[in-house]
Design an enzyme around this catalytic site. Sequence first.
Site, short mmCIF file in Angstrom:
data_model
loop_
_atom_site.label_atom_id
_atom_site.label_comp_id
_atom_site.label_asym_id
_atom_site.label_seq_id
_atom_site.Cartn_x
_atom_site.Cartn_y
_atom_site.Cartn_z
N LYS A 222 6.55 8.36 -3.49
CA LYS A 222 7.87 7.76 -3.24
C LYS A 222 7.88 6.28 -3.59
O LYS A 222 8.78 5.81 -4.24
CB LYS A 222 8.27 7.91 -1.76
CG LYS A 222 8.62 9.31 -1.35
CD LYS A 222 9.28 9.33 0.03
CE LYS A 222 8.39 8.73 1.12
NZ LYS A 222 7.16 9.51 1.38
N ARG B 90 -5.93 6.40 -2.91
CA ARG B 90 -4.90 5.38 -3.18
C ARG B 90 -5.38 3.98 -2.84
O ARG B 90 -5.99 3.75 -1.79
CB ARG B 90 -3.65 5.74 -2.37
CG ARG B 90 -2.57 4.69 -2.40
CD ARG B 90 -1.24 5.27 -2.08
NE ARG B 90 -1.06 5.52 -0.65
CZ ARG B 90 0.08 5.96 -0.14
NH1 ARG B 90 1.11 6.21 -0.93
NH2 ARG B 90 0.19 6.15 1.16
N ARG C 230 -4.92 1.42 2.61
CA ARG C 230 -4.12 1.29 3.82
C ARG C 230 -4.86 1.90 5.00
O ARG C 230 -5.49 2.93 4.88
CB ARG C 230 -2.78 1.99 3.62
CG ARG C 230 -1.68 1.06 3.22
CD ARG C 230 -0.46 1.79 2.76
NE ARG C 230 -0.05 2.85 3.67
CZ ARG C 230 1.01 3.62 3.44
NH1 ARG C 230 1.72 3.45 2.35
NH2 ARG C 230 1.35 4.57 4.29
N ARG D 171 13.79 9.12 8.55
CA ARG D 171 12.59 9.94 8.64
C ARG D 171 12.68 10.96 9.76
O ARG D 171 11.74 11.68 10.01
CB ARG D 171 11.42 9.01 8.91
CG ARG D 171 10.23 9.23 8.01
CD ARG D 171 9.19 8.22 8.41
NE ARG D 171 7.96 8.36 7.70
CZ ARG D 171 7.62 7.68 6.62
NH1 ARG D 171 8.47 6.84 6.06
NH2 ARG D 171 6.44 7.85 6.08
N ARG E 132 0.05 12.53 9.56
CA ARG E 132 1.31 12.13 8.93
C ARG E 132 2.01 13.33 8.29
O ARG E 132 3.23 13.43 8.32
CB ARG E 132 1.06 11.04 7.89
CG ARG E 132 0.86 9.67 8.54
CD ARG E 132 0.13 8.68 7.63
NE ARG E 132 0.83 8.42 6.40
CZ ARG E 132 0.23 7.96 5.29
NH1 ARG E 132 -1.07 7.76 5.27
NH2 ARG E 132 0.94 7.72 4.22
P1 ADP Z 1 4.13 7.24 3.48
O1 ADP Z 1 5.45 7.65 2.95
O2 ADP Z 1 3.07 7.26 2.44
O3 ADP Z 1 3.75 7.95 4.75
P2 ADP Z 1 5.21 4.67 4.43
O4 ADP Z 1 4.75 3.37 3.94
O5 ADP Z 1 6.60 5.09 4.08
O6 ADP Z 1 4.15 5.73 3.90
O7 ADP Z 1 5.08 4.75 6.03
C1 ADP Z 1 3.90 4.44 6.70
C2 ADP Z 1 4.10 4.53 8.21
O8 ADP Z 1 5.12 3.60 8.62
C3 ADP Z 1 4.59 5.87 8.74
O9 ADP Z 1 3.53 6.79 8.93
C4 ADP Z 1 5.24 5.43 10.08
O10 ADP Z 1 4.27 5.16 11.06
C5 ADP Z 1 5.88 4.11 9.71
N1 ADP Z 1 7.28 4.30 9.27
C6 ADP Z 1 7.78 4.05 8.03
N2 ADP Z 1 9.10 4.34 7.96
C7 ADP Z 1 9.44 4.81 9.19
C8 ADP Z 1 10.65 5.30 9.78
N3 ADP Z 1 11.78 5.40 9.08
N4 ADP Z 1 10.62 5.67 11.09
C9 ADP Z 1 9.50 5.59 11.81
N5 ADP Z 1 8.32 5.17 11.33
C10 ADP Z 1 8.28 4.77 10.03
#
Ligand code: ADP
Length: 216
Positions: A13, A127, A161, A88, A172
């Site tokens: 994404k 990654r 990360r 999400r 996740r």
């Molecule tokens: P990925 O899509 O690879 O899981 P992100 O960078 O989008 O990685 O998100 C990493 C973490 O940030 C998530 O596992 C969550 O803990 C937090 N996070 C990101 N966006 C949200 C959201 N909209 N609501 C709640 N937690 C979020």
Amino acid sequence: MRIVLVGPPGAGKGTQAAFLAENLSIPHISTGDLFRANISQGTPLGKQAQEYMRAGQLVPDEVTIGMAKDRMSAPDAESGFLLDGFPRNLAQAQALDGALKEEGQQLDAVLDLEVPEDEVVKRIAGRRICRADSSHVFHVEYSAPKQDGVCDVCGGELYQRDDDREETVRKRLAVYHSETEPIIDHYRAQGLVTTISALGEVAEVTARAMRALGRD
Ligand code: ADP
């Protein structure tokens, strides 16, 4: 255009969002990046988010929704945006619907990136991300930097990360299935969802996405 990008962690994404946002001249809004920026700056919001992220859980909606709305109301997002990582869960999707409605706006598309689960784990474990710019993403096998640990684009330091360790990735993924997947049906009912395969070269997936958005 107002677009939401969904897909499991590791679907690419972030990588795709950077290219699509550039092609469409709209800002790329990533809640994950916003949280990480807050964490590295040591803000109160970052402190609240950190433990949840480390555990592979969602940051609570009270924190996330306010932060996302704030960013969406910035001047550069007035005529469109590409949301990556938000909404999400259903509560966030409803909050977004409500916020857009208040402004007399609506989403144009929800792009769903599909990728098999074993591929996701392989992608995430290898990654590496640039500290200077999180849109510079590498993979130790699939798109290795010329020099170990150094970003080809800007010379920044590459790091793994905190939440990219295998146990956290599995958590996740579980959270994705239980909390995030239901928003796809929510948007499907609004006729907004297009699903594309996220397998193949990055440029191929971008081209597929642009076609799906009717912008090729
Ligand atoms: P990925 O899509 O690879 O899981 P992100 O960078 O989008 O990685 O998100 C990493 C973490 O940030 C998530 O596992 C969550 O803990 C937090 N996070 C990101 N966006 C949200 C959201 N909209 N609501 C709640 N937690 C979020």
